[in-house]
Scaffold this motif. Structure first.
Motif, PDB file in Angstrom:
ATOM      1  N   UNK A  85       0.818  -1.215   0.000  1.00 52.54           N
ATOM      2  CA  UNK A  85       0.000   0.000   0.000  1.00 52.54           C
ATOM      3  C   UNK A  85       0.851   1.263   0.000  1.00 52.54           C
ATOM      4  N   UNK A  86       1.894   1.280   0.837  1.00 50.74           N
ATOM      5  CA  UNK A  86       2.764   2.446   0.897  1.00 50.74           C
ATOM      6  C   UNK A  86       3.484   2.664  -0.435  1.00 50.74           C
ATOM      7  N   UNK A  87       3.921   1.571  -1.049  1.00 43.31           N
ATOM      8  CA  UNK A  87       4.593   1.680  -2.342  1.00 43.31           C
ATOM      9  C   UNK A  87       3.671   2.237  -3.415  1.00 43.31           C
ATOM     10  N   UNK A  88       2.402   1.798  -3.417  1.00 47.59           N
ATOM     11  CA  UNK A  88       1.445   2.299  -4.405  1.00 47.59           C
ATOM     12  C   UNK A  88       1.191   3.782  -4.191  1.00 47.59           C
ATOM     13  N   UNK A  89       1.043   4.185  -2.926  1.00 43.23           N
ATOM     14  CA  UNK A  89       0.784   5.599  -2.633  1.00 43.23           C
ATOM     15  C   UNK A  89       1.956   6.471  -3.079  1.00 43.23           C
ATOM     16  N   UNK A  90       3.184   6.040  -2.783  1.00 41.12           N
ATOM     17  CA  UNK A  90       4.359   6.813  -3.182  1.00 41.12           C
ATOM     18  C   UNK A  90       4.459   6.894  -4.703  1.00 41.12           C
TER      19      UNK A  90
ATOM     20  N   UNK B 284      -3.926   6.401 -11.642  1.00 40.09           N
ATOM     21  CA  UNK B 284      -4.297   5.614 -10.465  1.00 40.09           C
ATOM     22  C   UNK B 284      -5.078   4.362 -10.863  1.00 40.09           C
ATOM     23  N   UNK B 285      -5.976   4.514 -11.841  1.00 36.14           N
ATOM     24  CA  UNK B 285      -6.681   3.326 -12.345  1.00 36.14           C
ATOM     25  C   UNK B 285      -5.692   2.327 -12.943  1.00 36.14           C
ATOM     26  N   UNK B 286      -4.678   2.843 -13.615  1.00 32.15           N
ATOM     27  CA  UNK B 286      -3.653   1.961 -14.186  1.00 32.15           C
ATOM     28  C   UNK B 286      -2.913   1.188 -13.113  1.00 32.15           C
ATOM     29  N   UNK B 287      -2.623   1.826 -11.963  1.00 35.98           N
ATOM     30  CA  UNK B 287      -2.000   1.109 -10.851  1.00 35.98           C
ATOM     31  C   UNK B 287      -2.901  -0.019 -10.364  1.00 35.98           C
ATOM     32  N   UNK B 288      -4.211   0.277 -10.296  1.00 37.28           N
ATOM     33  CA  UNK B 288      -5.151  -0.752  -9.854  1.00 37.28           C
ATOM     34  C   UNK B 288      -5.183  -1.937 -10.788  1.00 37.28           C
ATOM     35  N   UNK B 289      -5.195  -1.669 -12.091  1.00 39.36           N
ATOM     36  CA  UNK B 289      -5.157  -2.755 -13.070  1.00 39.36           C
ATOM     37  C   UNK B 289      -3.852  -3.537 -12.982  1.00 39.36           C
ATOM     38  N   UNK B 290      -2.749  -2.821 -12.683  1.00 39.45           N
ATOM     39  CA  UNK B 290      -1.439  -3.467 -12.614  1.00 39.45           C
ATOM     40  C   UNK B 290      -1.355  -4.469 -11.468  1.00 39.45           C
ATOM     41  N   UNK B 291      -1.937  -4.103 -10.315  1.00 35.91           N
ATOM     42  CA  UNK B 291      -1.857  -5.012  -9.165  1.00 35.91           C
ATOM     43  C   UNK B 291      -3.027  -5.979  -9.126  1.00 35.91           C
ATOM     44  N   UNK B 292      -4.009  -5.811 -10.016  1.00 34.98           N
ATOM     45  CA  UNK B 292      -5.195  -6.655 -10.009  1.00 34.98           C
ATOM     46  C   UNK B 292      -4.975  -8.015 -10.632  1.00 34.98           C
TER      47      UNK B 292
ATOM     48  N   UNK C  65      -5.958  14.535   2.671  1.00 39.25           N
ATOM     49  CA  UNK C  65      -6.850  13.381   2.865  1.00 39.25           C
ATOM     50  C   UNK C  65      -7.600  13.068   1.579  1.00 39.25           C
ATOM     51  N   UNK C  66      -8.024  14.118   0.849  1.00 47.11           N
ATOM     52  CA  UNK C  66      -8.748  13.889  -0.406  1.00 47.11           C
ATOM     53  C   UNK C  66      -7.861  13.213  -1.444  1.00 47.11           C
ATOM     54  N   UNK C  67      -6.582  13.610  -1.519  1.00 50.09           N
ATOM     55  CA  UNK C  67      -5.662  12.932  -2.443  1.00 50.09           C
ATOM     56  C   UNK C  67      -5.507  11.468  -2.067  1.00 50.09           C
ATOM     57  N   UNK C  68      -5.395  11.194  -0.768  1.00 50.48           N
ATOM     58  CA  UNK C  68      -5.274   9.807  -0.335  1.00 50.48           C
ATOM     59  C   UNK C  68      -6.543   9.028  -0.684  1.00 50.48           C
ATOM     60  N   UNK C  69      -7.709   9.674  -0.507  1.00 55.08           N
ATOM     61  CA  UNK C  69      -8.971   9.021  -0.866  1.00 55.08           C
ATOM     62  C   UNK C  69      -9.037   8.753  -2.359  1.00 55.08           C
ATOM     63  N   UNK C  70      -8.589   9.723  -3.169  1.00 55.50           N
ATOM     64  CA  UNK C  70      -8.592   9.519  -4.620  1.00 55.50           C
ATOM     65  C   UNK C  70      -7.698   8.355  -5.026  1.00 55.50           C
ATOM     66  N   UNK C  71      -6.496   8.327  -4.463  1.00 56.76           N
ATOM     67  CA  UNK C  71      -5.567   7.246  -4.814  1.00 56.76           C
ATOM     68  C   UNK C  71      -6.164   5.897  -4.454  1.00 56.76           C
ATOM     69  N   UNK C  72      -6.642   5.788  -3.215  1.00 58.34           N
ATOM     70  CA  UNK C  72      -7.234   4.524  -2.780  1.00 58.34           C
ATOM     71  C   UNK C  72      -8.446   4.141  -3.602  1.00 58.34           C
ATOM     72  N   UNK C  73      -9.290   5.136  -3.907  1.00 59.62           N
ATOM     73  CA  UNK C  73     -10.514   4.864  -4.660  1.00 59.62           C
ATOM     74  C   UNK C  73     -10.205   4.363  -6.064  1.00 59.62           C
ATOM     75  N   UNK C  74      -9.355   5.070  -6.782  1.00 63.56           N
ATOM     76  CA  UNK C  74      -9.080   4.696  -8.170  1.00 63.56           C
ATOM     77  C   UNK C  74      -8.316   3.380  -8.259  1.00 63.56           C
ATOM     78  N   UNK C  75      -7.393   3.159  -7.327  1.00 62.22           N
ATOM     79  CA  UNK C  75      -6.677   1.886  -7.335  1.00 62.22           C
ATOM     80  C   UNK C  75      -7.643   0.743  -7.068  1.00 62.22           C
ATOM     81  N   UNK C  76      -8.553   0.933  -6.112  1.00 66.03           N
ATOM     82  CA  UNK C  76      -9.545  -0.103  -5.807  1.00 66.03           C
ATOM     83  C   UNK C  76     -10.434  -0.378  -7.013  1.00 66.03           C
ATOM     84  N   UNK C  77     -10.889   0.680  -7.688  1.00 61.98           N
ATOM     85  CA  UNK C  77     -11.748   0.484  -8.858  1.00 61.98           C
ATOM     86  C   UNK C  77     -10.992  -0.191  -9.987  1.00 61.98           C
ATOM     87  N   UNK C  78      -9.695   0.124 -10.118  1.00 58.21           N
ATOM     88  CA  UNK C  78      -8.888  -0.573 -11.117  1.00 58.21           C
ATOM     89  C   UNK C  78      -8.755  -2.049 -10.814  1.00 58.21           C
ATOM     90  N   UNK C  79      -8.602  -2.389  -9.514  1.00 52.73           N
ATOM     91  CA  UNK C  79      -8.523  -3.798  -9.121  1.00 52.73           C
ATOM     92  C   UNK C  79      -9.850  -4.510  -9.333  1.00 52.73           C
TER      93      UNK C  79
END
Length: 501
Positions: free
Chosen positions: A10-15, A35-43, A267-281
């Motif tokens: 998680x920390x690596x994805x955020x960085x 961010x969606x691309x990161x989600x697809x990459x780890x999915x 906090x909003x940036x963190x929410x965006x990162x988490x949200x888009x990565x999750x949707x990509x996964x």
């Protein structure tokens, strides 16, 4: 995997996502695609992490959207958007209804979808995305009124869209009249709660001396969610409540307001990162090919028919009501700037998680929406500066707010403005003293060819200079009007009757 491995991942994805924001910023590309691309990459098609839980994705997505709306309200300048509110309200209500119908009818006729699925797809695609709009449009030098319409619309249209998707995903859909009454009721309750919690929160924060300044930003975000949860418990719109409560608090004289805004942005940036990565996964690339053609067709309908139609008809309505007048160039830009992002993808998880919609149909709709968001965000986002310039709406000499953490400007009731001198500006050659700014304003720095210096009264302004102007809040509007007037007609603007309005 153990928790330590998940934390490291998680920390690596955020960085990596934070570093990628720089690339997105320079290219004009909305960061959501990276961010969606990161989600697809780890999915499942990348590193093989399995995630297919639409119920969890829906709940986490709605909370993340609430955080993004809270940040949008806290960082929106009321003085810039207040003139735009009537137009934005029409776009966020009547415009949403027009967009739903304008997508549903062609999709039903061309793609053969049943009426319920067609309306559901139209409702999912009706809302512009606050995160995408805030991240892209706040970097564009647009007239304040036009930028205000887009910001306010993106903050307000999530609420009616979520209600519409919920109603269409329910086991038994109410009649049209009952649905409209329910929408009005939920929006009214949400507005009342938001406009009650916001002022009460400011009142409390002014009178409670917290032992640590870092507690104030946490309290502000907590109060925003009091509005959200309170409205939901009263069967109102939590999205509208949290946006209005945050808008009130962000534009009030509350303690440590700048720190609260900075915290909310983080906090909003963190929410965006988490949200888009999750949707990509959550997405399954192996299932996407079958949704590409229908998605592209539905996207074309949205971009070339539904969005322009909703803008044109809404513009006619506000003109007849004599609350605003949008010319054809502004309508064209508003049509092209209707960015879609995380909101439609999150909304697409609602029917997927509902038992009343067949899983195959719901998953196909999700895949369609995913394709639409990726393709058309890639098409629209980077081209917005070009479209604004083509339509003559780009205003590079417009004053912009700058956030300064090291100077107590908020406590001094002052603003710091940044103004870039475009090639066609008649500010070129004007000496600083010839600006004749109010006594409570001063050009403090000039950035020229990568060099920064403090100007003298006799310093001549050049093309591509960046001026940093410190002004009291009371003088801000006269300062902006004066600089705008000189930019248009030169230092003798007043003789020509140019007031800079």
């Amino acid at each position: 995997m153990g928790w330590d491995v998940w934390l490291l991942l998680g920390a690596g994805i955020v960085i990596a996502a934070i570093l990628a924001v720089r690339v997105a910023h320079r290219s004009g590309l909305p960061s959501l695609l990276i961010f969606l691309g990161f989600g697809l990459l780890v999915g499942e098609s990348g590193f093989g992490l399995q995630f297919e839980n639409p119920e969890l994705a829906q709940q986490m997505g709605l909370v993340a959207l609430a955080i993004i709306l809270a940040e949008g309200g806290l960082t929106t300048n009321w003085s810039h958007v207040k003139r735009s509110i009537p137009t934005a309200l029409v776009l966020a209500t009547v415009g949403v209804g027009i967009s739903i119908a304008a997508v549903a009818v062609p999709v039903h006729l061309l793609l053969g979808m049943d009426w319920r699925t067609s309306l559901l797809l139209g409702a999912i695609l009706a809302s512009t995305d606050a995160a995408a709009v805030f991240s892209v449009l706040r970097r564009l030098p647009l007239p304040p009124r036009l930028a205000g319409i887009l910001e306010a619309e993106s903050g307000l249209n999530d609420a009616p869209t979520v209600i519409a998707v919920m109603l269409l995903s329910a086991a038994t859909s109410p009649s049209l009249g009952s649905a409209l009454l329910l929408v009005v009721f939920e929006l009214t309750v949400g507005a009342i709660v938001g406009l009650a919690v916001g002022p009460l929160g400011v009142y409390a924060l002014r009178r409670i001396a917290l032992p640590v300044s870092g507690l104030y930003p946490i309290a502000v975000l907590a109060l925003s969610f009091v509005a959200y949860a309170g409205a939901v418990l009263l069967h109102g719109s939590g999205f509208l409540a949290i946006y209005l409560a945050s808008l009130v608090m962000g534009n009030s004289r509350m303690p440590h307001r700048a720190a609260s805004r900075g915290f909310a942005e983080g906090v909003a940036w963190l929410a965006q990162i988490g949200l888009f990565v999750m949707l990509g996964m959550l997405a399954s690339p192996s299932e996407m090919p079958s949704a590409i053609v229908p998605g592209l067709v539905a996207g074309l309908i949205l971009v070339l028919l539904a969005r322009p139609l909703s803008i044109v008809l809404s513009a006619q309505l506000v003109r007849l009501a004599r609350v605003d007048r949008l010319n054809w160039r502004e309508q064209a830009f508003l049509s092209w700037a209707g960015l879609r992002g995380a909101v439609p993808i999150v909304l697409a998880t609602i029917p997927w998680a509902a038992d009343s919609v067949a899983e195959g149909t719901a998953k196909f709709v999700f895949n369609e929406v995913f394709v639409i968001v990726v393709v058309y965000t890639l098409l629209q986002g980077p081209t917005l500066p070009f479209v604004a310039k083509l339509l003559g709406l780009s205003t590079p000499d417009e004053a912009r707010d700058l956030e300064v953490d090291s100077a107590p400007l908020e406590e001094l009731n002052a603003d710091l403005l940044q103004i870039r001198v475009p090639p066609t500006s008649k500010l070129h050659g004007v000496e600083i003293f010839e600006l004749r700014l109010p006594t409570d304003a001063q050009v403090t720095l000039i950035v020229r060819d990568g060099r920064t210096f403090v100007p003298a009264d006799s310093t001549r302004i050049r093309v591509d200079d960046q001026l940093l102007v410190v002004t009291t809040a009371a003088c801000r509007d006269p300062v902006e009007r004066r600089i705008r007037a000189i930019s248009r007609r030169g230092k003798l603007a007043g003789w020509f009757g140019e007031l800079g309005t």
